[in-house]
Design a protein around this motif. Structure first.
Motif, PDB file in Angstrom:
ATOM      1  N   THR A  54      10.700  -1.689 -11.186  1.00  0.00           N
ATOM      2  CA  THR A  54      10.360  -0.034 -10.704  1.00  0.00           C
ATOM      3  C   THR A  54       9.741  -0.041  -9.809  1.00  0.00           C
ATOM      4  OG1 THR A  54       8.296  -0.356 -12.082  1.00  0.00           O
ATOM      5  CG2 THR A  54       9.832   0.228 -13.496  1.00  0.00           C
ATOM      6  N   ILE A  55       9.603   0.956  -9.160  1.00  0.00           N
ATOM      7  CA  ILE A  55       8.992   1.256  -7.757  1.00  0.00           C
ATOM      8  C   ILE A  55       7.482   1.070  -8.082  1.00  0.00           C
ATOM      9  CG2 ILE A  55       8.388   3.100  -6.240  1.00  0.00           C
ATOM     10  CD1 ILE A  55      11.474   2.396  -6.067  1.00  0.00           C
ATOM     11  N   ASP A  56       6.944   1.492  -8.954  1.00  0.00           N
ATOM     12  CA  ASP A  56       5.523   1.389  -9.312  1.00  0.00           C
ATOM     13  C   ASP A  56       5.079  -0.267  -9.181  1.00  0.00           C
ATOM     14  OD1 ASP A  56       4.821   3.736  -9.668  1.00  0.00           O
ATOM     15  OD2 ASP A  56       5.168   3.775 -12.007  1.00  0.00           O
ATOM     16  N   SER A  60       2.505  -2.055  -6.629  1.00  0.00           N
ATOM     17  CA  SER A  60       1.572  -2.984  -7.219  1.00  0.00           C
ATOM     18  C   SER A  60       1.688  -4.364  -6.700  1.00  0.00           C
ATOM     19  CB  SER A  60       1.587  -2.838  -8.558  1.00  0.00           C
ATOM     20  OG  SER A  60       0.790  -3.632  -9.323  1.00  0.00           O
ATOM     21  N   GLY A  61       2.704  -4.844  -6.414  1.00  0.00           N
ATOM     22  CA  GLY A  61       3.092  -6.179  -5.928  1.00  0.00           C
ATOM     23  C   GLY A  61       2.593  -6.151  -4.403  1.00  0.00           C
ATOM     24  N   MET A  75       3.045  -2.606   4.420  1.00  0.00           N
ATOM     25  CA  MET A  75       4.041  -1.764   5.193  1.00  0.00           C
ATOM     26  C   MET A  75       4.807  -0.871   4.024  1.00  0.00           C
ATOM     27  SD  MET A  75       7.360  -3.080   7.331  1.00  0.00           S
ATOM     28  CE  MET A  75       8.504  -1.807   7.439  1.00  0.00           C
ATOM     29  N   LYS A  76       5.077   0.370   4.119  1.00  0.00           N
ATOM     30  CA  LYS A  76       5.987   1.287   3.285  1.00  0.00           C
ATOM     31  C   LYS A  76       7.221   1.005   3.504  1.00  0.00           C
ATOM     32  CE  LYS A  76       6.927   6.091   2.981  1.00  0.00           C
ATOM     33  NZ  LYS A  76       8.316   5.606   3.220  1.00  0.00           N
ATOM     34  N   GLY A  77       7.922   0.673   2.236  1.00  0.00           N
ATOM     35  CA  GLY A  77       9.557   0.679   2.643  1.00  0.00           C
ATOM     36  C   GLY A  77      10.025   1.891   1.786  1.00  0.00           C
ATOM     37  N   ASN A  78      10.973   1.883   1.135  1.00  0.00           N
ATOM     38  CA  ASN A  78      11.942   3.142   0.620  1.00  0.00           C
ATOM     39  C   ASN A  78      11.336   3.519  -0.397  1.00  0.00           C
ATOM     40  OD1 ASN A  78      13.887   5.058   0.440  1.00  0.00           O
ATOM     41  ND2 ASN A  78      15.432   3.577  -0.324  1.00  0.00           N
ATOM     42  N   ILE A  79       9.912   4.332  -0.298  1.00  0.00           N
ATOM     43  CA  ILE A  79       9.267   4.741  -1.490  1.00  0.00           C
ATOM     44  C   ILE A  79       8.539   6.019  -0.868  1.00  0.00           C
ATOM     45  CG2 ILE A  79       8.605   2.399  -2.450  1.00  0.00           C
ATOM     46  CD1 ILE A  79       5.874   2.485  -1.587  1.00  0.00           C
TER      47      ILE A  79
END
Length: 94
Positions: A54-56, A60-61, A75-79
């Motif tokens: 999941t995206i969550d 979290s990871g 870093m923010k990816g595709n979320i």
């Protein structure tokens, strides 16, 4: 200066090709990547990929990698930005 490690939350194939591969080839940084796609990064030096359900889990990871000092940068990816900021503020890693 030691090479920094970046934890990416929500990485996809585009992020890998456009950002991770070029940065790794120039030895700018190492990566711990969390995403929901099946992506093989075995040909990228200094790169570790964890497939999440999941995206969550991706958020979290990445947050846990910074908390555990396995990575110094997140870093923010595709979320959605709000998902990442919420997790960062909840865990007080900044």
């Amino acid at each position: 200066m030691a090479t920094r490690t970046v934890a990416i939350a929500g990485a996809d194939a585009y992020i890998i090709d456009a950002f991770v591969k070029p940065a790794a080839e120039k030895n700018i940084c190492h990566f711990i990547i969390f995403g929901c796609e099946d992506i093989d990064v075995s040909d990228i030096t200094g790169c570790q990929y964890t497939k999440c359900e999941t995206i969550d889990e991706t958020v979290s990871g990445a947050v846990q990698a910074v908390q555990a000092k396995k990575a110094q940068i997140i870093m923010k990816g595709n979320i959605h930005t709000s998902m990442l900021l919420s997790a960062i503020l909840k865990e007080k890693i900044i």
